[in-house]
Design a protein around this motif. Structure first.
Motif, PDB file in Angstrom:
ATOM      1  N   SER A   1      -5.848   0.809   0.271  1.00  0.00           N
ATOM      2  CA  SER A   1      -6.893   1.186   1.237  1.00  0.00           C
ATOM      3  C   SER A   1      -7.891   0.061   1.419  1.00  0.00           C
ATOM      4  O   SER A   1      -8.317  -0.240   2.541  1.00  0.00           O
ATOM      5  CB  SER A   1      -7.609   2.453   0.761  1.00  0.00           C
ATOM      6  OG  SER A   1      -6.666   3.491   0.632  1.00  0.00           O
ATOM      7  N   THR A   2      -8.216  -0.574   0.329  1.00  0.00           N
ATOM      8  CA  THR A   2      -9.144  -1.701   0.377  1.00  0.00           C
ATOM      9  C   THR A   2      -8.626  -2.777   1.333  1.00  0.00           C
ATOM     10  O   THR A   2      -9.352  -3.294   2.186  1.00  0.00           O
ATOM     11  CB  THR A   2      -9.322  -2.309  -1.030  1.00  0.00           C
ATOM     12  OG1 THR A   2      -9.741  -1.276  -1.919  1.00  0.00           O
ATOM     13  CG2 THR A   2     -10.323  -3.434  -1.024  1.00  0.00           C
TER      14      THR A   2
ATOM     15  N   MET B   1     -10.977   4.165  -3.853  1.00  0.00           N
ATOM     16  CA  MET B   1     -11.333   4.788  -5.123  1.00  0.00           C
ATOM     17  C   MET B   1     -12.576   4.120  -5.689  1.00  0.00           C
ATOM     18  O   MET B   1     -12.676   2.897  -5.727  1.00  0.00           O
ATOM     19  CB  MET B   1     -10.187   4.646  -6.119  1.00  0.00           C
ATOM     20  CG  MET B   1     -10.391   5.524  -7.336  1.00  0.00           C
ATOM     21  SD  MET B   1      -9.488   4.890  -8.709  1.00  0.00           S
ATOM     22  CE  MET B   1      -7.934   5.645  -8.455  1.00  0.00           C
TER      23      MET B   1
ATOM     24  N   GLU C   1     -14.974   2.517  -8.008  1.00  0.00           N
ATOM     25  CA  GLU C   1     -14.685   1.690  -9.178  1.00  0.00           C
ATOM     26  C   GLU C   1     -15.280   2.240 -10.466  1.00  0.00           C
ATOM     27  O   GLU C   1     -14.743   2.032 -11.546  1.00  0.00           O
ATOM     28  CB  GLU C   1     -15.194   0.261  -8.953  1.00  0.00           C
ATOM     29  CG  GLU C   1     -14.102  -0.634  -8.454  1.00  0.00           C
ATOM     30  CD  GLU C   1     -14.638  -1.929  -7.876  1.00  0.00           C
ATOM     31  OE1 GLU C   1     -15.317  -2.663  -8.603  1.00  0.00           O
ATOM     32  OE2 GLU C   1     -14.347  -2.189  -6.681  1.00  0.00           O
TER      33      GLU C   1
ATOM     34  N   ASP D   1      -3.839  -9.921  -6.569  1.00  0.00           N
ATOM     35  CA  ASP D   1      -4.299 -10.543  -7.826  1.00  0.00           C
ATOM     36  C   ASP D   1      -3.377 -11.677  -8.267  1.00  0.00           C
ATOM     37  O   ASP D   1      -2.894 -11.729  -9.406  1.00  0.00           O
ATOM     38  CB  ASP D   1      -4.414  -9.496  -8.960  1.00  0.00           C
ATOM     39  CG  ASP D   1      -5.585  -8.571  -8.738  1.00  0.00           C
ATOM     40  OD1 ASP D   1      -6.280  -8.727  -7.698  1.00  0.00           O
ATOM     41  OD2 ASP D   1      -5.815  -7.688  -9.576  1.00  0.00           O
TER      42      ASP D   1
HETATM   43  P1  GDP Z   1      -5.251   2.490  -3.259  1.00  0.00           P
HETATM   44  O1  GDP Z   1      -5.175   3.731  -4.108  1.00  0.00           O
HETATM   45  O2  GDP Z   1      -4.016   1.709  -3.416  1.00  0.00           O
HETATM   46  O3  GDP Z   1      -5.595   2.756  -1.883  1.00  0.00           O
HETATM   47  O4  GDP Z   1      -6.405   1.598  -3.899  1.00  0.00           O
HETATM   48  P2  GDP Z   1      -7.897   1.471  -3.510  1.00  0.00           P
HETATM   49  O5  GDP Z   1      -8.012   0.644  -2.302  1.00  0.00           O
HETATM   50  O6  GDP Z   1      -8.493   2.849  -3.472  1.00  0.00           O
HETATM   51  O7  GDP Z   1      -8.465   0.651  -4.714  1.00  0.00           O
HETATM   52  C1  GDP Z   1      -8.367   1.111  -6.047  1.00  0.00           C
HETATM   53  C2  GDP Z   1      -9.312   0.329  -6.948  1.00  0.00           C
HETATM   54  O8  GDP Z   1      -8.897  -1.015  -7.052  1.00  0.00           O
HETATM   55  C3  GDP Z   1     -10.721   0.271  -6.392  1.00  0.00           C
HETATM   56  O9  GDP Z   1     -11.601   0.419  -7.455  1.00  0.00           O
HETATM   57  C4  GDP Z   1     -10.843  -1.075  -5.765  1.00  0.00           C
HETATM   58  O10 GDP Z   1     -12.140  -1.609  -5.779  1.00  0.00           O
HETATM   59  C5  GDP Z   1      -9.933  -1.903  -6.628  1.00  0.00           C
HETATM   60  N1  GDP Z   1      -9.352  -3.004  -5.874  1.00  0.00           N
HETATM   61  C6  GDP Z   1      -9.138  -3.075  -4.560  1.00  0.00           C
HETATM   62  N2  GDP Z   1      -8.510  -4.236  -4.219  1.00  0.00           N
HETATM   63  C7  GDP Z   1      -8.343  -4.911  -5.400  1.00  0.00           C
HETATM   64  C8  GDP Z   1      -7.783  -6.187  -5.708  1.00  0.00           C
HETATM   65  O11 GDP Z   1      -7.303  -6.938  -4.867  1.00  0.00           O
HETATM   66  N3  GDP Z   1      -7.799  -6.552  -7.034  1.00  0.00           N
HETATM   67  C9  GDP Z   1      -8.325  -5.748  -7.985  1.00  0.00           C
HETATM   68  N4  GDP Z   1      -8.246  -6.159  -9.245  1.00  0.00           N
HETATM   69  N5  GDP Z   1      -8.876  -4.556  -7.713  1.00  0.00           N
HETATM   70  C10 GDP Z   1      -8.890  -4.134  -6.419  1.00  0.00           C
END
Ligand code: GDP
Ligand code: MG
Length: 635
Positions: free
Chosen positions: A28-29, A42, A44, A145
């Motif tokens: 989603s990010t 989500m 953090e 990452d």
């Molecule tokens: P989704 O469940 O795949 O949609 O993930 P989210 O976008 O909700 O992100 C889940 C968590 O991972 C959040 O706390 C984000 O801040 C964190 N996050 C998002 N992008 C990255 C990234 O590129 N690297 C890391 N280490 N954390 C990330």
């Protein structure tokens, strides 16, 4: 297509993009960065789960529809997997570009990178939409990452070969056996820096990535015309719904849950272990049975082995997924019973052979004993007793094999035994009748032999009527005795009764002819003629020996005697049977028997030869008589 997205009037001028990947990998990010959307991310700090579903939104200032799949955390399995599979397949089916999102450290890990899920999705996609190669889909791998020094090309290479491997193992419909991954998909790979460790780099590169989705002039622009589904924007909601229906109703996606998989695996293992002692027990008995033995406790030992095996299975397998356990148990019991049944059937076959053999031998023995005892006995009783005995033994062997829970009975084998015993009884009955016939013939032959000898030694004009009369009497007595035998042996069919009578008649007649032929053998017949000649020549009417005087007309006396003896020869040559004799009755003899042929005792040629030989013997006798007279005169 939602009004608020105001894409309805876009016609074909819009694109669809979706995302695929494990939970909380920043999907989603990323989407929010690329398209300016506001999908839930989500938290953090609270690590709160976002709501499950497929979320759609329009990219800011662009005709792009974005689908964000929100599943559950990878730690929760089961029915959630089902949703993952279905939503992933749906995304793949409707979108032009599918972003495959994963951590760098998941690259090369089959489970970690959701490759298993990808395989299923590719497989079902091929089944459901495989005929359509018109629009490819771009699988855009975004590696998150990326912190290791491993260059992107290497990561891409690993992913690429993983994908090819997956594709090779995908079950393809027969008409698509040769389909290649690249017939359906283009592949593209990129990576992003660590969002938390290198936030600026992350943002910068995300922005660069964004341009690939927005800048039509960019060399890297992802929405190629070849990816486009031929669905106008206003038809998209309907189209998406149809695809979703198809995906939801697809049974192939209802794959077993983790629990079920585990249950299947464990139940199989437990079954294998439980089979070992079971087979050991059965293997000890199987070779004996195969050699034709009857193993006394086969049923009991088998039942014990079976119960133990099932208990063993139940005690361990029952804790696993109920439905899987139930099915596996059923299959396990079926396997046990299949192996047992094969051995049992063998044993029953042996019992059948034993019963048949015993019945035949024992009945035969007892019938012979009864016949030898010369007292009245009933065939039915003798045979019936043996039959009851062997049937009882057979039943005991068979019943021992009917074990509780087993799904077999041996009704058909019991019927088979009855049929076999019936057939054997019929054979025994025939043998019994043959024995009776032979005995009757022996008695008759003795009687006839005495009569014939007597008559032929004193031959006269009535000799044949005397013999035939004697035959008729003997025949009647034998018929009566045979009737008793027929009743005794329970031969009810009239045809069979007539058959035995004809057999008796034919046999008796043949015996008569045999005795007669013996009596008219060369030496015998010559002896008879010589006796007749001597009787007439050497003895007078009163039976006193003649003493020849010189005045006697020895020559004419001799000629008369010789004539009279010679006349017997044609009488001996053929049996004379009057027209009202019983043997002339139609159907008296067995079919094919030729009465007239049997009547000839001495053939024409033999008759002439015997005539000559008798002539010579008579001459010798005459000379002897003459010499005797001359010598008397000389004294
Ligand atoms: P989704 O469940 O795949 O949609 O993930 P989210 O976008 O909700 O992100 C889940 C968590 O991972 C959040 O706390 C984000 O801040 C964190 N996050 C998002 N992008 C990255 C990234 O590129 N690297 C890391 N280490 N954390 C990330
Ligand atoms: Mg999300």
């Amino acid at each position: 297509m939602n009004k608020k997205w105001s894409l309805c009037d876009a016609g074909f001028d819009y694109n669809v993009v979706a995302v695929f990947g494990s939970q909380s990998t920043g999907k989603s990010t990323l989407l929010n960065r690329l398209f300016g959307t506001k999908f839930d991310v989500m938290d953090e700090h609270q690590r709160q789960q976002t709501t499950r579903g497929i979320w759609a939104d329009r990219g800011v200032d662009m005709n792009v529809l974005i689908l964000d799949v929100e599943g559950t955390d990878g730690r929760e399995r089961g029915e959630n997997q089902d949703f993952e599979r279905k939503s992933a397949l749906f995304s793949l089916a409707v979108s032009e570009v599918l972003i495959v999102n994963m951590w760098e450290n998941m690259v090369g890990l089959y489970n970690g990178a959701n490759m298993g899920l990808l395989k299923t999705v590719l497989e079902v996609n091929l089944q459901l939409f495989g005929g359509n190669r018109e629009n490819k889909t771009l699988l855009y791998f975004v590696i998150r990452d990326h912190v290791s020094p491993t260059p992107l090309e290497n990561l891409a290479g690993t992913l690429h070969s993983d994908l090819e491997r997956i594709w090779a193992s995908v079950n393809k419909p027969s008409e698509l056996q040769n389909a290649r991954l690249t017939d359906y998909f283009d592949l593209k790979f990129t990576s992003l820096p660590h969002k938390l460790l290198q936030p600026e780099n992350f943002e910068r590169e995300a922005l660069e990535l964004r341009s690939q989705f927005t800048d039509r002039r960019s060399k890297e622009y992802v929405f190629k015309p070849s990816y486009k589904r031929r669905v106008p924007a206003d038809g998209f909601p309907h189209y998406a719904e149809a695809v979703w229906d198809k995906v939801v109703s697809n049974k192939d996606l209802d794959l077993p849950t983790q629990q079920e998989l585990l249950a299947q695996y464990r139940c199989d293992e437990i079954a294998q272990a439980a089979l070992v002692p079971f087979r050991k027990a059965i293997d000890e008995m199987r070779p004996l049975v195969q050699e034709g033995d009857i193993v006394p406790d086969l049923g009991q030992v088998s039942q014990q082995a079976r119960d133990t095996a099932i208990e063993m299975f139940d005690s361990q397998a029952a804790r696993y997924h109920k439905e899987v356990y139930r099915k596996k148990r059923e299959a396990f019991v079926q396997l046990l019973d299949g192996e047992l049944h094969a051995v049992f059937v063998n044993q029953v076959k042996n019992a059948l052979a034993l019963a048949t053999e015993k019945f035949a031998n024992e009945s035969h023995k007892r019938l012979e004993e009864a016949a030898a005892a010369e007292t009245e006995y009933s065939f039915g009783e003798v045979v019936g007793k043996v039959r009851r005995h062997v049937t009882e033994s057979f039943r005991m062997i068979v019943n021992e094999l009917v074990i509780p829970g087993g799904s077999w009975t041996f009704g058909s084998e019991l019927k088979q035994l009855e049929t076999t015993l019936d057939a054997t009884t019929a054979k025994l009955r025939l043998a019994e009748m043959d024995r009776a016939l032979a005995k009757l013939r022996r008695t008759a032959k003795d009687t006839l032999g005495e009569l014939i000898e007597d008559v032929l030694n004193n031959p006269d004009a009535q000799m044949w009527s005397k013999i035939i009369e004697g035959f008729e009497t003997t025949n009647r007595d034998a018929e009566d005795a045979l009737q008793v035998r027929i009743t005794n042996a329970e031969i009810t069919s009239e045809e069979a009764q007539v058959g035995f009578l004809r057999k008796l008649h034919t046999g008796l007649w043949e015996d008569l002819v045999d005795v007669l032929k013996e009596e008219v053998a060369d030496q015998m017949v010559l002896l008879k003629l010589r006796n007749a000649l001597e009787d007439k020549f050497r003895y007078d009417e009163a039976g006193l020996p003649r003493v020849w005087k010189p005045s006697d007309d020895i020559d004419s006396q001799f000629a008369v005697a010789r004539e009279s003896a010679q006349s017997l020869l044609p009488m001996f040559s053929k049996i004379v049977v009057s027209n009202d004799c019983v043997v002339r009755r139609p159907g008296y003899f067995a079919p094919n028997f030729e009465l007239d042929r049997s009547l000839v005792l001495i053939s024409g040629a033999r008759l002439r030869e015997l005539g000559k030989r008798f002539g010579r013997e008579a001459d010798a006798l005459y000379l002897e008589a003459k010499r005797a007279m001359v010598s008397t005169q000389n004294h």
